[in-house]
Design a protein around this motif. Sequence first.
Motif, PDB file in Angstrom:
ATOM      1  N   LEU A  37       0.826  -1.203   0.000  1.00 16.61           N
ATOM      2  CA  LEU A  37       0.000   0.000   0.000  1.00 16.61           C
ATOM      3  C   LEU A  37       0.864   1.258   0.000  1.00 16.61           C
ATOM      4  O   LEU A  37       0.675   2.149  -0.845  1.00 16.61           O
ATOM      5  CB  LEU A  37      -0.919   0.011   1.228  1.00 16.61           C
ATOM      6  N   LEU A  38       1.823   1.347   0.934  1.00 18.28           N
ATOM      7  CA  LEU A  38       2.609   2.570   1.112  1.00 18.28           C
ATOM      8  C   LEU A  38       4.068   2.212   1.357  1.00 18.28           C
ATOM      9  O   LEU A  38       4.372   1.373   2.203  1.00 18.28           O
ATOM     10  CB  LEU A  38       2.067   3.377   2.294  1.00 18.28           C
ATOM     11  N   PHE A  39       4.964   2.906   0.635  1.00 23.73           N
ATOM     12  CA  PHE A  39       6.395   2.607   0.721  1.00 23.73           C
ATOM     13  C   PHE A  39       7.181   3.882   1.002  1.00 23.73           C
ATOM     14  O   PHE A  39       6.893   4.953   0.460  1.00 23.73           O
ATOM     15  CB  PHE A  39       6.885   1.996  -0.591  1.00 23.73           C
ATOM     16  N   PHE A  40       8.187   3.747   1.862  1.00 26.18           N
ATOM     17  CA  PHE A  40       9.149   4.829   2.067  1.00 26.18           C
ATOM     18  C   PHE A  40      10.505   4.227   2.357  1.00 26.18           C
ATOM     19  O   PHE A  40      10.650   3.326   3.188  1.00 26.18           O
ATOM     20  CB  PHE A  40       8.753   5.734   3.240  1.00 26.18           C
ATOM     21  N   ASP A  55      11.816  10.078  -8.154  1.00 32.95           N
ATOM     22  CA  ASP A  55      11.986   8.622  -8.215  1.00 32.95           C
ATOM     23  C   ASP A  55      10.624   7.942  -8.269  1.00 32.95           C
ATOM     24  O   ASP A  55      10.417   6.991  -9.034  1.00 32.95           O
ATOM     25  CB  ASP A  55      12.757   8.118  -6.989  1.00 32.95           C
ATOM     26  N   ALA A  56       9.703   8.421  -7.443  1.00 24.57           N
ATOM     27  CA  ALA A  56       8.360   7.827  -7.412  1.00 24.57           C
ATOM     28  C   ALA A  56       7.644   8.034  -8.743  1.00 24.57           C
ATOM     29  O   ALA A  56       7.020   7.106  -9.278  1.00 24.57           O
ATOM     30  CB  ALA A  56       7.547   8.436  -6.268  1.00 24.57           C
ATOM     31  N   ILE A  57       7.750   9.250  -9.291  1.00 18.31           N
ATOM     32  CA  ILE A  57       7.052   9.550 -10.538  1.00 18.31           C
ATOM     33  C   ILE A  57       7.516   8.637 -11.666  1.00 18.31           C
ATOM     34  O   ILE A  57       6.694   8.048 -12.385  1.00 18.31           O
ATOM     35  CB  ILE A  57       7.256  11.033 -10.919  1.00 18.31           C
ATOM     36  N   ALA A  88      15.442   0.755  -3.382  1.00 16.67           N
ATOM     37  CA  ALA A  88      14.431   1.800  -3.562  1.00 16.67           C
ATOM     38  C   ALA A  88      13.603   1.541  -4.812  1.00 16.67           C
ATOM     39  O   ALA A  88      12.373   1.670  -4.804  1.00 16.67           O
ATOM     40  CB  ALA A  88      15.108   3.170  -3.638  1.00 16.67           C
ATOM     41  N   GLN A  89      14.267   1.176  -5.890  1.00 18.33           N
ATOM     42  CA  GLN A  89      13.565   0.920  -7.146  1.00 18.33           C
ATOM     43  C   GLN A  89      12.603  -0.247  -7.012  1.00 18.33           C
ATOM     44  O   GLN A  89      11.443  -0.171  -7.451  1.00 18.33           O
ATOM     45  CB  GLN A  89      14.591   0.647  -8.247  1.00 18.33           C
ATOM     46  N   LYS A  90      13.063  -1.301  -6.383  1.00 18.56           N
ATOM     47  CA  LYS A  90      12.218  -2.477  -6.199  1.00 18.56           C
ATOM     48  C   LYS A  90      11.010  -2.143  -5.327  1.00 18.56           C
ATOM     49  O   LYS A  90       9.873  -2.531  -5.626  1.00 18.56           O
ATOM     50  CB  LYS A  90      13.036  -3.600  -5.554  1.00 18.56           C
ATOM     51  N   GLY A  91      11.243  -1.405  -4.239  1.00 22.77           N
ATOM     52  CA  GLY A  91      10.143  -1.057  -3.341  1.00 22.77           C
ATOM     53  C   GLY A  91       9.111  -0.171  -4.005  1.00 22.77           C
ATOM     54  O   GLY A  91       7.900  -0.381  -3.831  1.00 22.77           O
ATOM     55  N   MET A  92       9.560   0.807  -4.779  1.00 24.87           N
ATOM     56  CA  MET A  92       8.621   1.716  -5.445  1.00 24.87           C
ATOM     57  C   MET A  92       7.811   0.994  -6.514  1.00 24.87           C
ATOM     58  O   MET A  92       6.620   1.268  -6.688  1.00 24.87           O
ATOM     59  CB  MET A  92       9.379   2.894  -6.055  1.00 24.87           C
ATOM     60  N   PHE A 122       1.448   3.486  -3.424  1.00 25.96           N
ATOM     61  CA  PHE A 122       1.734   4.854  -2.984  1.00 25.96           C
ATOM     62  C   PHE A 122       3.143   4.939  -2.412  1.00 25.96           C
ATOM     63  O   PHE A 122       3.608   4.009  -1.753  1.00 25.96           O
ATOM     64  CB  PHE A 122       0.734   5.291  -1.916  1.00 25.96           C
ATOM     65  N   CYS A 123       3.800   6.077  -2.670  1.00 27.40           N
ATOM     66  CA  CYS A 123       5.130   6.334  -2.123  1.00 27.40           C
ATOM     67  C   CYS A 123       5.075   7.585  -1.262  1.00 27.40           C
ATOM     68  O   CYS A 123       4.678   8.657  -1.741  1.00 27.40           O
ATOM     69  CB  CYS A 123       6.158   6.508  -3.241  1.00 27.40           C
ATOM     70  N   LEU A 124       5.472   7.456  -0.007  1.00 27.81           N
ATOM     71  CA  LEU A 124       5.443   8.567   0.930  1.00 27.81           C
ATOM     72  C   LEU A 124       6.581   9.534   0.641  1.00 27.81           C
ATOM     73  O   LEU A 124       7.741   9.132   0.501  1.00 27.81           O
ATOM     74  CB  LEU A 124       5.552   8.030   2.358  1.00 27.81           C
ATOM     75  N   ASN A 125       6.241  10.817   0.569  1.00 29.59           N
ATOM     76  CA  ASN A 125       7.232  11.862   0.311  1.00 29.59           C
ATOM     77  C   ASN A 125       7.116  12.951   1.377  1.00 29.59           C
ATOM     78  O   ASN A 125       6.515  14.011   1.155  1.00 29.59           O
ATOM     79  CB  ASN A 125       7.018  12.470  -1.079  1.00 29.59           C
ATOM     80  N   PRO A 126       7.691  12.709   2.554  1.00 21.00           N
ATOM     81  CA  PRO A 126       7.656  13.734   3.599  1.00 21.00           C
ATOM     82  C   PRO A 126       8.785  14.738   3.421  1.00 21.00           C
ATOM     83  O   PRO A 126       9.761  14.482   2.713  1.00 21.00           O
ATOM     84  CB  PRO A 126       7.858  12.913   4.880  1.00 21.00           C
ATOM     85  N   ALA A 127       8.655  15.873   4.065  1.00 22.08           N
ATOM     86  CA  ALA A 127       9.730  16.865   4.045  1.00 22.08           C
ATOM     87  C   ALA A 127      10.982  16.288   4.678  1.00 22.08           C
ATOM     88  O   ALA A 127      10.915  15.419   5.557  1.00 22.08           O
ATOM     89  CB  ALA A 127       9.294  18.121   4.797  1.00 22.08           C
ATOM     90  N   GLY A 128      12.153  16.758   4.214  1.00 22.22           N
ATOM     91  CA  GLY A 128      13.426  16.385   4.816  1.00 22.22           C
ATOM     92  C   GLY A 128      14.101  17.624   5.373  1.00 22.22           C
ATOM     93  O   GLY A 128      13.436  18.509   5.909  1.00 22.22           O
ATOM     94  N   ASP A 129      15.410  17.722   5.236  1.00 16.67           N
ATOM     95  CA  ASP A 129      16.112  18.938   5.660  1.00 16.67           C
ATOM     96  C   ASP A 129      15.603  20.149   4.877  1.00 16.67           C
ATOM     97  O   ASP A 129      15.635  21.282   5.356  1.00 16.67           O
ATOM     98  CB  ASP A 129      17.611  18.789   5.449  1.00 16.67           C
TER      99      ASP A 129
END
Length: 269
Positions: free
Chosen positions: A70-73, A139-141, A114-118, A123-130
């Motif tokens: 369902l969701l990957f990060f 990468d997700a797109i 990362a490629q395999k997981g996406m 859905f791929c989680l994209n939270p804020a970082g620094d």
Amino acid sequence: MPVHHPWSFKTVRRSVKKAIWLLPDMDSTGNWYKPGQVYLEKDLILPYVANVDFCDAGCLSEINPKRSTLLFFRGRLKRNAGGKIRSILVAQLKGADGVIIEEGTSGDGGKEAAQKGMRRSLFCLNPAGDTPSSARLFDAIVSGCIPVIVSDELELPFEGILDYRKIALFVSSNDALKPGWLLKYLKDIQPAHIKELQQNLAKYSRHFLFSSPAQPLGPEDLVWKMMAGKVVNIKLHSRRSQRVVEGSRNVCTCECRPGNITNTGSTIS
């Protein structure tokens, strides 16, 4: 000016602040850029170069029916500044059914994981970082994984041309941090909407694939289309500031124009 890292040109920014800056994001929190250095009227957001391989139409037709997560990060789980939200989300989501959260690593092994997981995830989680943005979004797109963006200060590339609501989900930090809210939200999305987002991702990927020679509607092409609009906007503000008289209503927000002084010289061409 390519200022595509928060520390780029740090010692000379004062001298080039009137140029159009090519940026990874605006970071309006003030952590990386001083107030007045960057703003959407003048500067331009560029996409990161994707770290994973492009999944083309043939690839997507094979893997989309097999997406079982369902969701990957995958990435650094602890970040500074606005990225502190990551550790909170990780604590809430890790171990949940259908969710994979992994600490990121560099190198070929990290890219492969990362490629395999996406490619296995809806859905791929994209939270804020620094900073508000990261390469993970792109990468997700190019992997056909629907981005779930939790970054309240994010600015996106080419948004005057592209409608990101057609390929991504935008979630406020307040909603994402409510216990159980994010997973319920994702599980309630109808299959028809998921299919529509996936189809749009396949169409939009071309806009984020850098290539040589550049391709029509690729990122290089869109940079110049956006740049043309920026130049027109800057000329508007510059010429307006030079012709308005004392006491005129000043609605100009562009910091790249000279002050209004009376002279008989030519205007900026």
